[in-house]
Scaffold this active site. Structure first.
Site, PDB file in Angstrom:
ATOM      1  N   ARG A  80       0.932  -1.242   0.013  1.00 60.20           N
ATOM      2  CA  ARG A  80      -0.043  -0.022   0.174  1.00 60.20           C
ATOM      3  C   ARG A  80       0.881   1.341   0.036  1.00 60.20           C
ATOM      4  O   ARG A  80       1.923   1.419   0.648  1.00 60.20           O
ATOM      5  CB  ARG A  80      -0.899  -0.058   1.209  1.00 60.20           C
ATOM      6  CG  ARG A  80      -2.111  -1.024   1.335  1.00 60.20           C
ATOM      7  CD  ARG A  80      -2.702  -1.352   2.714  1.00 60.20           C
ATOM      8  NE  ARG A  80      -3.720  -1.860   2.619  1.00 60.20           N
ATOM      9  CZ  ARG A  80      -3.868  -3.262   2.742  1.00 60.20           C
ATOM     10  NH1 ARG A  80      -2.642  -3.809   2.659  1.00 60.20           N
ATOM     11  NH2 ARG A  80      -4.911  -4.053   2.678  1.00 60.20           N
TER      12      ARG A  80
ATOM     13  N   HIS B 186      -0.155   3.101   4.878  1.00 59.23           N
ATOM     14  CA  HIS B 186      -0.682   2.140   5.605  1.00 59.23           C
ATOM     15  C   HIS B 186      -0.145   0.951   5.409  1.00 59.23           C
ATOM     16  O   HIS B 186      -0.786  -0.271   5.268  1.00 59.23           O
ATOM     17  CB  HIS B 186      -2.111   2.029   5.727  1.00 59.23           C
ATOM     18  CG  HIS B 186      -2.606   3.226   6.107  1.00 59.23           C
ATOM     19  ND1 HIS B 186      -3.200   3.687   7.624  1.00 59.23           N
ATOM     20  CD2 HIS B 186      -2.962   4.797   5.652  1.00 59.23           C
ATOM     21  CE1 HIS B 186      -3.623   4.802   7.885  1.00 59.23           C
ATOM     22  NE2 HIS B 186      -3.624   5.159   6.557  1.00 59.23           N
TER      23      HIS B 186
ATOM     24  N   ARG C  39      -8.418  -4.032   9.869  1.00 59.37           N
ATOM     25  CA  ARG C  39      -6.973  -4.037   9.678  1.00 59.37           C
ATOM     26  C   ARG C  39      -6.554  -2.764  10.330  1.00 59.37           C
ATOM     27  O   ARG C  39      -6.825  -1.500   9.974  1.00 59.37           O
ATOM     28  CB  ARG C  39      -6.849  -4.021   8.197  1.00 59.37           C
ATOM     29  CG  ARG C  39      -5.174  -3.993   7.907  1.00 59.37           C
ATOM     30  CD  ARG C  39      -4.983  -4.129   6.368  1.00 59.37           C
ATOM     31  NE  ARG C  39      -3.478  -4.172   6.122  1.00 59.37           N
ATOM     32  CZ  ARG C  39      -2.869  -2.949   5.916  1.00 59.37           C
ATOM     33  NH1 ARG C  39      -3.461  -1.655   5.978  1.00 59.37           N
ATOM     34  NH2 ARG C  39      -1.398  -3.253   5.739  1.00 59.37           N
TER      35      ARG C  39
ATOM     36  N   ASN D 248      -8.946   6.291  11.707  1.00 61.11           N
ATOM     37  CA  ASN D 248      -7.478   6.633  12.232  1.00 61.11           C
ATOM     38  C   ASN D 248      -7.486   6.398  13.696  1.00 61.11           C
ATOM     39  O   ASN D 248      -8.866   6.585  14.207  1.00 61.11           O
ATOM     40  CB  ASN D 248      -6.640   7.625  11.704  1.00 61.11           C
ATOM     41  CG  ASN D 248      -6.112   7.569  10.199  1.00 61.11           C
ATOM     42  OD1 ASN D 248      -5.849   6.464   9.937  1.00 61.11           O
ATOM     43  ND2 ASN D 248      -5.908   8.595   9.714  1.00 61.11           N
TER      44      ASN D 248
ATOM     45  N   HIS E 226     -12.414   1.220   1.344  1.00 61.99           N
ATOM     46  CA  HIS E 226     -12.813   2.059   0.455  1.00 61.99           C
ATOM     47  C   HIS E 226     -13.865   3.156   1.413  1.00 61.99           C
ATOM     48  O   HIS E 226     -15.034   2.549   1.415  1.00 61.99           O
ATOM     49  CB  HIS E 226     -13.436   1.910  -0.819  1.00 61.99           C
ATOM     50  CG  HIS E 226     -13.892   2.928  -1.902  1.00 61.99           C
ATOM     51  ND1 HIS E 226     -13.410   4.141  -1.550  1.00 61.99           N
ATOM     52  CD2 HIS E 226     -14.540   3.222  -2.657  1.00 61.99           C
ATOM     53  CE1 HIS E 226     -13.964   4.793  -2.609  1.00 61.99           C
ATOM     54  NE2 HIS E 226     -14.424   4.248  -3.333  1.00 61.99           N
TER      55      HIS E 226
ATOM     56  N   ARG F 128     -10.876  11.441  -1.316  1.00 64.26           N
ATOM     57  CA  ARG F 128     -10.862   9.902  -0.678  1.00 64.26           C
ATOM     58  C   ARG F 128     -11.584   9.118  -1.656  1.00 64.26           C
ATOM     59  O   ARG F 128     -11.252   8.025  -1.847  1.00 64.26           O
ATOM     60  CB  ARG F 128     -10.893   9.703   0.718  1.00 64.26           C
ATOM     61  CG  ARG F 128     -10.085  10.347   1.659  1.00 64.26           C
ATOM     62  CD  ARG F 128     -10.238   9.921   3.072  1.00 64.26           C
ATOM     63  NE  ARG F 128      -9.874   8.869   3.331  1.00 64.26           N
ATOM     64  CZ  ARG F 128     -10.296   8.134   4.551  1.00 64.26           C
ATOM     65  NH1 ARG F 128     -11.433   8.751   5.733  1.00 64.26           N
ATOM     66  NH2 ARG F 128      -9.949   6.903   5.018  1.00 64.26           N
TER      67      ARG F 128
HETATM   68 FE1  HDD Z   1      -6.452   6.755   3.459  1.00 69.22          FE
HETATM   69  C1  HDD Z   1      -5.246   3.660   3.038  1.00 69.22           C
HETATM   70  C2  HDD Z   1      -7.388   6.181   6.656  1.00 69.22           C
HETATM   71  C3  HDD Z   1      -6.945  10.226   4.109  1.00 69.22           C
HETATM   72  C4  HDD Z   1      -5.782   7.601   0.197  1.00 69.22           C
HETATM   73  N1  HDD Z   1      -6.100   5.235   4.775  1.00 69.22           N
HETATM   74  C5  HDD Z   1      -5.818   4.108   4.295  1.00 69.22           C
HETATM   75  C6  HDD Z   1      -5.936   3.326   5.356  1.00 69.22           C
HETATM   76  C7  HDD Z   1      -6.627   4.016   6.369  1.00 69.22           C
HETATM   77  C8  HDD Z   1      -6.769   5.272   6.099  1.00 69.22           C
HETATM   78  C9  HDD Z   1      -6.815   3.281   7.824  1.00 69.22           C
HETATM   79  C10 HDD Z   1      -5.495   1.540   5.319  1.00 69.22           C
HETATM   80  C11 HDD Z   1      -6.496   0.799   4.859  1.00 69.22           C
HETATM   81  C12 HDD Z   1      -6.212  -0.646   4.927  1.00 69.22           C
HETATM   82  O1  HDD Z   1      -5.933  -1.024   5.962  1.00 69.22           O
HETATM   83  O2  HDD Z   1      -6.185  -1.273   3.853  1.00 69.22           O
HETATM   84  N2  HDD Z   1      -6.966   8.100   5.004  1.00 69.22           N
HETATM   85  C13 HDD Z   1      -7.271   7.471   6.112  1.00 69.22           C
HETATM   86  C14 HDD Z   1      -7.982   8.528   7.208  1.00 69.22           C
HETATM   87  C15 HDD Z   1      -8.115   9.722   6.481  1.00 69.22           C
HETATM   88  C16 HDD Z   1      -7.098   9.253   4.926  1.00 69.22           C
HETATM   89  C17 HDD Z   1      -8.760   8.359   8.355  1.00 69.22           C
HETATM   90  C18 HDD Z   1      -8.626  11.168   6.487  1.00 69.22           C
HETATM   91  C19 HDD Z   1      -9.413  11.386   7.272  1.00 69.22           C
HETATM   92  N3  HDD Z   1      -6.201   8.711   2.369  1.00 69.22           N
HETATM   93  C20 HDD Z   1      -6.546   9.782   2.834  1.00 69.22           C
HETATM   94  C21 HDD Z   1      -6.601  10.706   1.821  1.00 69.22           C
HETATM   95  C22 HDD Z   1      -6.253   9.817   0.381  1.00 69.22           C
HETATM   96  C23 HDD Z   1      -6.235   8.637   1.144  1.00 69.22           C
HETATM   97  C24 HDD Z   1      -6.838  12.165   1.453  1.00 69.22           C
HETATM   98  C25 HDD Z   1      -6.276  10.404  -0.883  1.00 69.22           C
HETATM   99  C26 HDD Z   1      -6.967  11.223  -1.666  1.00 69.22           C
HETATM  100  N4  HDD Z   1      -5.488   5.849   1.732  1.00 69.22           N
HETATM  101  C27 HDD Z   1      -5.211   6.195   0.719  1.00 69.22           C
HETATM  102  C28 HDD Z   1      -4.837   5.311  -0.466  1.00 69.22           C
HETATM  103  C29 HDD Z   1      -4.793   3.962   0.569  1.00 69.22           C
HETATM  104  C30 HDD Z   1      -5.052   4.681   2.044  1.00 69.22           C
HETATM  105  C31 HDD Z   1      -3.685   5.730  -1.110  1.00 69.22           C
HETATM  106  C32 HDD Z   1      -3.457   3.136   0.512  1.00 69.22           C
HETATM  107  C33 HDD Z   1      -3.970   1.798   0.556  1.00 69.22           C
HETATM  108  C34 HDD Z   1      -5.456   1.870   0.146  1.00 69.22           C
HETATM  109  O3  HDD Z   1      -5.919   3.036   0.182  1.00 69.22           O
HETATM  110  O4  HDD Z   1      -6.157   0.870   0.156  1.00 69.22           O
HETATM  111  O5  HDD Z   1      -5.895   5.111  -1.270  1.00 69.22           O
END
Ligand code: HDD
Length: 664
Positions: free
Chosen positions: A67, A70, A107, A143, A334, A353
């Site tokens: 990833r 995370h 997770r 989070n 998602h 997101r």
């Molecule tokens: Fe995110 C993963 C939580 C903002 C883009 N995010 C990811 C995971 C968590 C969060 C817990 C791990 C999921 C797993 O265990 O597979 N993220 C948050 C929280 C945010 C947040 C609580 C703000 C409130 N995230 C955020 C933004 C973006 C992303 C603003 C992009 C626009 N996040 C991602 C990602 C990930 C991710 C790149 C990496 C792996 C995945 O999604 O599946 O899309």
């Protein structure tokens, strides 16, 4: 066993514990798996060796991209149930039927480190929950901190580039203590509030079961009448919230990189589930503008004293995965996976997101059918006209894959909201297309100050020390920048302390936030305390009587403590075999230590372990014949949190329960 776990067991597992012939992927039994096919015993390997080729090719392709954030995570199964119907707020089926047990997969993760990084860096923890509801999967991608680093998702790639190891030399691993991070947060001051959380003890949790979870954004709950309320989601841990000390975290990472995941795994194996209650903060639509900040701003929290958290349900995480890759690595969350009765707001971070998560799975999991992977598949029936793509795992029968159709009686067909079809909330929206942000998002420092105002004395000191550590790892120019642009806008005392520590002049102008509010709920000291899952390392010398060992163990276990006997080597006392040595464990891996020394002098590692336990303000107990240990220790038996367990076992247990003896 949850309904989802049941389904996985029945449909998707290969039981490798059963007696079976070794076969190729084509099903052919293999007679030789140690020697490749060669032209002569010392000759070259032959292309013809299909088993060698297949085995090697599969191995060569075993890894998938981790990833982008995370990357390091740990997943567990469990169940969720609601205490009372929430129908006044939402029509979501899993939130309105108190009898129902909804399977979940959670997770937990760290954010910045790679998949092989350590469990306790200073970092945010991810807390993503997939609810397998009867109306489809609902993902609460949360989070352990209630706010975020930025207000608009367009800044996320920049932030992640800044916090991840630096691009030129890929250092440092899993740490925000470096130039690019502090450069970014200093010039993007909307991060100020989140930076306070990151510098606090929240960023170094003792255990995944001892931290809160927050959905961060303001979401909507929509009831059957179509009425909407604004909502913030919370997870409250049954075990309370607890931290480790920063220097303790650094030692733990060296002694056991898997500390958090191992604690969770072992507790679940022992039958101690991780339990969290679901909490909701709810605001009427009419009250949208009643706060002194914008509720669409994800850098702001709703103080719990102003909007109380209603505890509405319970999640019990009680089953480990059978296979880490298939479940924990392949699970795909998602925030856009919602069910009827849960909807979005215009929080610009959330909106972004909604794009990013599916997009990332396409590269990470290799194509558009990742939702068919066993861990991601909903437990409810599903049918649609999406077809083909890499790794299609279903054989869709029938002639049609189009809607509308006459040929198949228009099947599968959309259903009305009354019959369960998802309907987006009818929010009225109008505006010009602009690349701008509302003025209501402009206050960056008030809640950062509120967070600091709310901490206990020692928590505050930890924040001061964390800033000093992190900025101390940066170049002088970045230290100055962070102190003048970030710290000085929050709190003068903090600014002066850190400036002095890192050799920088405090800025001449006092520009600190004058926000006076505090929120007791933000201090971890105002949390639940429990003995469950607590550990004690018992230092034992060879001349201790077996009876003493047995009695000590049973007394402690009766109270819920997990006991390990430690000495300089593994030996037996009567029939009791000791558990570990000073070579393999250390006091930093336990919540408390006890010495049962007998007459023999304490060896050097025992002295070191006890001194460090004392330094980390953890409970220390001593048993029969151990009074002489104080001749070689720098503290005395009269010090706070040092207890004769023969005389006052309850006193010792109370110290363990309190997590730290802060008054020491
Ligand atoms: Fe995110 C993963 C939580 C903002 C883009 N995010 C990811 C995971 C968590 C969060 C817990 C791990 C999921 C797993 O265990 O597979 N993220 C948050 C929280 C945010 C947040 C609580 C703000 C409130 N995230 C955020 C933004 C973006 C992303 C603003 C992009 C626009 N996040 C991602 C990602 C990930 C991710 C790149 C990496 C792996 C995945 O999604 O599946 O899309």
């Amino acid at each position: 066993m949850s309904k989802k776990k049941d389904e996985l067991n029945q449909r998707d597992t290969i039981d490798n514990t059963e007696k079976a012939a070794l076969r190729t992927n084509q099903g052919l039994p293999v007679s030789e798996d140690e020697f490749s096919l060669k032209a002569g015993e010392r000759g070259p390997t032959l292309m013809e060796d299909f088993h060698f080729r297949e085995k090697m090719t599969h191995f060569d392709h075993e890894r998938i991209p981790e990833r982008v954030v995370h990357a390091r995570g740990f997943g567990v199964h469990g169940e969720f149930e609601i205490y009372e119907s929430l129908e006044k707020y939402t029509k979501a089926d899993f939130l309105t039927d108190p009898g129902k047990k909804t399977p979940v997969f959670v997770r937990f993760s760290t954010v910045a480190g790679n998949r092989g990084s350590m469990d306790i860096p200073r970092d945010v923890r991810g807390f993503a929950t997939k609810f397998y509801t009867d109306e489809g999967n609902y993902d609460l991608v949360a989070n352990n901190m209630p706010v975020f680093f930025m207000q608009d998702a367009i800044k996320f790639p920049d932030f992640v580039h800044a916090v991840k190891p630096e691009p030129h030399n890929e250092m440092p691993q899993a740490a925000s203590a470096h130039n690019t991070f502090w450069d970014w947060v200093s010039v993007n001051t909307e991060s100020a509030h989140m930076v306070m959380w990151l510098m606090s003890d929240r960023a170094i949790p003792r255990s995944f079961s001892m931290m809160e979870g927050f959905g961060v954004h303001t979401f909507r709950l929509v009831n059957a009448e179509g009425k909407s309320h604004f909502v913030k989601f919370h997870w409250k841990p049954k075990d309370g919230m607890h931290q480790v000390m920063w220097d303790e975290a650094q030692m733990i990472n060296g002694k056991n990189i898997d500390f958090n995941r191992q604690t969770l795994w072992e507790n679940i194996e022992k039958g101690n589930p991780a339990v969290f209650e679901l909490g909701l903060q709810v605001i009427d639509e009419e009250d949208e503008f009643n706060m002194d900040f914008d509720i669409l701003d994800p850098t702001k929290l709703w103080p719990e004293e102003d909007v109380p958290v209603q505890i509405v349900g319970k999640m019990t995480l009680n089953q480990n995965v059978d296979n880490f890759f298939a479940e924990t690595e392949q699970v795909a969350f998602h925030p856009g996976s919602v069910v009827p009765g849960i909807d979005f707001t215009n929080d610009p971070l959330l909106q972004g997101r909604l794009f990013s998560y599916t997009d990332t799975q396409l590269i990470r999991l290799g194509g558009p059918n990742f939702h068919q992977l066993p861990i991601n598949r909903p437990v409810c029936p599903f049918a649609n006209n999406q077809r083909d793509g890499y790794n299609q795992m279903y054989i869709h029968k029938g002639e049609t894959a189009h809607h509308k159709n006459h040929m198949n009686d228009n099947q599968p067909e959309p259903v009305s909201p009354e019959e369960g079809g998802y309907e987006h909330y009818h929010e009225k929206v109008e505006g010009r297309k602009v690349q701008a942000r509302s003025d209501s998002f402009k206050d960056h420092f008030s809640q950062a100050k509120m967070f600091l105002n709310s901490q206990s004395k020692h928590e505050k000191q930890h924040i001061y020390d964390a800033f000093s550590f992190e900025l101390g790892k940066c170049d002088m120019e970045i230290r100055k920048l962070a102190i003048s642009e970030l710290l000085n806008k929050i709190d003068r005392d903090l600014t002066e302390y850190v400036a002095d520590k890192v050799g920088v002049e405090a800025p001449p102008e006092v520009e600190e936030s004058t926000y006076e509010k505090s929120s007791p709920a933000l201090s971890m000291e105002n949390t639940k305390f429990s003995l469950e899952t607590r550990t004690v390392g018992v230092i034992v010398m060879p001349d201790v009587a077996e009876q003493t060992l047995k009695e000590t163990k049973s007394k402690l276990e009766e109270k819920g403590l997990q006991v390990s006997f430690i000495s300089d080597k593994i030996y037996k006392i009567g029939n009791t075999t000791l558990d570990a040595t000073f070579d393999t464990v250390h006091s930093v891996l336990f919540d408390s230590m006890i010495v049962i020394s007998g007459q023999k002098p304490l060896p050097a590692p025992a002295i070191e372990n006890l001194e460090i336990t004392y330094k980390h303000k953890k409970a220390i107990g001593y048993g029969i014949d151990s009074a002489s240990i104080f001749d070689v220790l720098s503290f005395t038996k009269d010090d706070k949190g040092v207890t004769d367990i023969e005389q006052d076992l309850d006193g010792f247990l109370e110290d363990v329960k309190q997590h730290r003896v802060w008054s020491r």
